[in-house]
Scaffold this active site. Sequence first.
Site, PDB file in Angstrom:
ATOM      1  N   CYS A 109      25.827  -4.268  38.584  1.00 20.97           N
ATOM      2  CA  CYS A 109      27.296  -4.424  38.544  1.00 20.97           C
ATOM      3  C   CYS A 109      27.785  -5.069  37.244  1.00 20.97           C
ATOM      4  O   CYS A 109      28.975  -5.045  36.955  1.00 20.97           O
ATOM      5  CB  CYS A 109      27.763  -5.227  39.743  1.00 20.97           C
ATOM      6  N   HIS A 245      34.676  -7.737  38.179  1.00 22.34           N
ATOM      7  CA  HIS A 245      33.954  -6.776  39.012  1.00 22.34           C
ATOM      8  C   HIS A 245      34.514  -6.866  40.432  1.00 22.34           C
ATOM      9  O   HIS A 245      34.706  -7.969  40.971  1.00 22.34           O
ATOM     10  CB  HIS A 245      32.459  -7.104  38.984  1.00 22.34           C
ATOM     11  N   ASN A 275      33.175  -1.565  46.363  1.00 21.31           N
ATOM     12  CA  ASN A 275      32.411  -2.021  45.200  1.00 21.31           C
ATOM     13  C   ASN A 275      31.729  -0.814  44.555  1.00 21.31           C
ATOM     14  O   ASN A 275      30.817  -0.235  45.138  1.00 21.31           O
ATOM     15  CB  ASN A 275      31.389  -3.056  45.692  1.00 21.31           C
TER      16      ASN A 275
HETATM   17  O1  UT7 Z   1      28.167  -6.545  43.335  1.00 22.06           O
HETATM   18  C1  UT7 Z   1      27.656  -7.592  44.091  1.00 22.06           C
HETATM   19  C2  UT7 Z   1      27.314  -6.998  45.407  1.00 22.06           C
HETATM   20  N1  UT7 Z   1      27.366  -7.791  46.574  1.00 22.06           N
HETATM   21  C3  UT7 Z   1      28.354  -8.633  46.933  1.00 22.06           C
HETATM   22  O2  UT7 Z   1      29.261  -8.951  46.261  1.00 22.06           O
HETATM   23  C4  UT7 Z   1      28.235  -9.176  48.321  1.00 22.06           C
HETATM   24  C5  UT7 Z   1      28.605 -10.625  48.431  1.00 22.06           C
HETATM   25  N2  UT7 Z   1      28.615 -11.021  49.821  1.00 22.06           N
HETATM   26  C6  UT7 Z   1      29.632 -10.682  50.638  1.00 22.06           C
HETATM   27  O3  UT7 Z   1      30.603 -10.063  50.243  1.00 22.06           O
HETATM   28  C7  UT7 Z   1      29.573 -11.190  52.063  1.00 22.06           C
HETATM   29  O4  UT7 Z   1      28.458 -12.036  52.220  1.00 22.06           O
HETATM   30  C8  UT7 Z   1      29.490 -10.053  53.136  1.00 22.06           C
HETATM   31  C9  UT7 Z   1      30.812  -9.306  53.173  1.00 22.06           C
HETATM   32  C10 UT7 Z   1      28.371  -9.090  52.814  1.00 22.06           C
HETATM   33  C11 UT7 Z   1      29.242 -10.650  54.507  1.00 22.06           C
HETATM   34  O5  UT7 Z   1      30.277 -11.555  54.831  1.00 22.06           O
HETATM   35  P1  UT7 Z   1      29.929 -13.009  55.386  1.00 22.06           P
HETATM   36  O6  UT7 Z   1      31.216 -13.655  55.669  1.00 22.06           O
HETATM   37  O7  UT7 Z   1      29.017 -13.660  54.397  1.00 22.06           O
HETATM   38  O8  UT7 Z   1      29.178 -12.667  56.726  1.00 22.06           O
HETATM   39  P2  UT7 Z   1      27.746 -13.162  57.204  1.00 22.06           P
HETATM   40  O9  UT7 Z   1      26.676 -12.448  56.461  1.00 22.06           O
HETATM   41  O10 UT7 Z   1      27.745 -14.664  57.202  1.00 22.06           O
HETATM   42  O11 UT7 Z   1      27.723 -12.685  58.705  1.00 22.06           O
HETATM   43  C12 UT7 Z   1      28.586 -13.282  59.686  1.00 22.06           C
HETATM   44  C13 UT7 Z   1      28.439 -12.488  60.978  1.00 22.06           C
HETATM   45  C14 UT7 Z   1      26.974 -12.266  61.388  1.00 22.06           C
HETATM   46  O12 UT7 Z   1      26.937 -12.303  62.796  1.00 22.06           O
HETATM   47  P3  UT7 Z   1      26.411 -13.616  63.552  1.00 22.06           P
HETATM   48  O13 UT7 Z   1      25.004 -13.807  63.079  1.00 22.06           O
HETATM   49  O14 UT7 Z   1      27.319 -14.717  63.120  1.00 22.06           O
HETATM   50  O15 UT7 Z   1      26.524 -13.232  64.987  1.00 22.06           O
HETATM   51  C15 UT7 Z   1      26.702 -10.852  60.949  1.00 22.06           C
HETATM   52  O16 UT7 Z   1      25.708 -10.227  61.722  1.00 22.06           O
HETATM   53  O17 UT7 Z   1      29.003 -11.201  60.811  1.00 22.06           O
HETATM   54  C16 UT7 Z   1      28.034 -10.198  61.175  1.00 22.06           C
HETATM   55  N3  UT7 Z   1      28.291  -9.021  60.368  1.00 22.06           N
HETATM   56  C17 UT7 Z   1      29.163  -8.084  60.728  1.00 22.06           C
HETATM   57  N4  UT7 Z   1      29.969  -7.959  61.789  1.00 22.06           N
HETATM   58  C18 UT7 Z   1      30.762  -6.887  61.840  1.00 22.06           C
HETATM   59  C19 UT7 Z   1      27.732  -8.697  59.172  1.00 22.06           C
HETATM   60  N5  UT7 Z   1      28.237  -7.526  58.746  1.00 22.06           N
HETATM   61  C20 UT7 Z   1      29.128  -7.133  59.695  1.00 22.06           C
HETATM   62  C21 UT7 Z   1      29.977  -6.028  59.808  1.00 22.06           C
HETATM   63  N6  UT7 Z   1      30.773  -5.935  60.891  1.00 22.06           N
HETATM   64  N7  UT7 Z   1      30.020  -5.061  58.877  1.00 22.06           N
END
Ligand code: UT7
Length: 318
Positions: A109, A245, A275
């Site tokens: 990225c 980005h 993204n």
């Molecule tokens: O170019 C760089 C590329 N990458 C990035 O920029 C990614 C950077 N990270 C992020 O944007 C965020 O970490 C995410 C959007 C990927 C995830 O958001 P988060 O607020 O960090 O969620 P999390 O990983 O802490 O997950 C919270 C909950 C989990 O459930 P439990 O364990 O609390 O029950 C996940 O299993 O949300 C769940 N979860 C979802 N639920 C519904 C994870 N993905 C999803 C989803 N839909 N798509």
Amino acid sequence: MKIIGTGSILPKKIVTNDEISEIVETSDEWIRERTGILERRIAVDETTTSMAVEAGRKALENGRIAPESIDLLIVSTFTPDRSMPNTACAVQGELGCRCAVAFEMNAACSGFLFALNTAFAYFSLGMYKRALIIGAETVSKTIDWTDRSSCILFGDGAGAAVVEADKEMPYIFVQHSDGEKGDVLTCDCHREDNRWSLAGNRKEKVWMDGQEVFKFAVRKVPECIEEVLTAAKISSDEIDWFLLHQANQRIIRSVAKRLCVDEKRFPVNLAHYGNTSAASIPILLDEWNQSGQLKRGNKIVLSGFGAGLTWGAAMMTF
Ligand code: UT7
């Protein structure tokens, strides 16, 4: 160095959050709230090369630049159609940039930014004068469509800029990488095993520790923007636009907050494209240019971050 033309292209196919929630257990509400993404474009007929060509063509047209006047052509991508020849050579052939040297760069990225920095370094040596820099991706082909934590985030597209050496127009940049943290965001190369090697435990799809990437981004992006502003001896108040980005609305909001800059000076288009990795900064740059919001004389900061880990920022006058 100055930008003399911009262009971009997105695939025709729009995939909404509701369509994604038919594939994995998620919802439009969750994706909107956690990322700001509403929909993304997915390549069906388009390829990384075809979009790179189109974005490049538009950038040349926008700047009214003859393809033969380009002497450096870099395409940044982590999703090339072929391992060889490189995508930039394919673009060169299609666009008729016959006087250019053409090669591909992969810094995920951060790729477009690193390619711009590379052009600037060549300009500074006096080796080249005019470059076509393209970020092009079909991330969709590397996505694990069963992984809800990553498949919701990405989209396809390409963006391009023509840049020219100009001693009167300062370009100041910082760029960093940290290979020790590389495992938090990976996509292994597809490989047919040869007869002597055993199939390893490869992750041939995008795999990500979202929280670690998030933490990295909100810490390192403001840090490197401050670094570049200090190097440029300019305050954040003097910057018209911060073109980051486009990974997550919450990352952009957090960066703006840490820099104490109004979020309005951080253009965002991730709601519609998700993204797009190396393509996201040039697509945004082109949209801001075409819409007339980015004006000649505006001071801009570009900042990229992603797999590697890699990150950096650059300051220039548009
Ligand atoms: O170019 C760089 C590329 N990458 C990035 O920029 C990614 C950077 N990270 C992020 O944007 C965020 O970490 C995410 C959007 C990927 C995830 O958001 P988060 O607020 O960090 O969620 P999390 O990983 O802490 O997950 C919270 C909950 C989990 O459930 P439990 O364990 O609390 O029950 C996940 O299993 O949300 C769940 N979860 C979802 N639920 C519904 C994870 N993905 C999803 C989803 N839909 N798509």
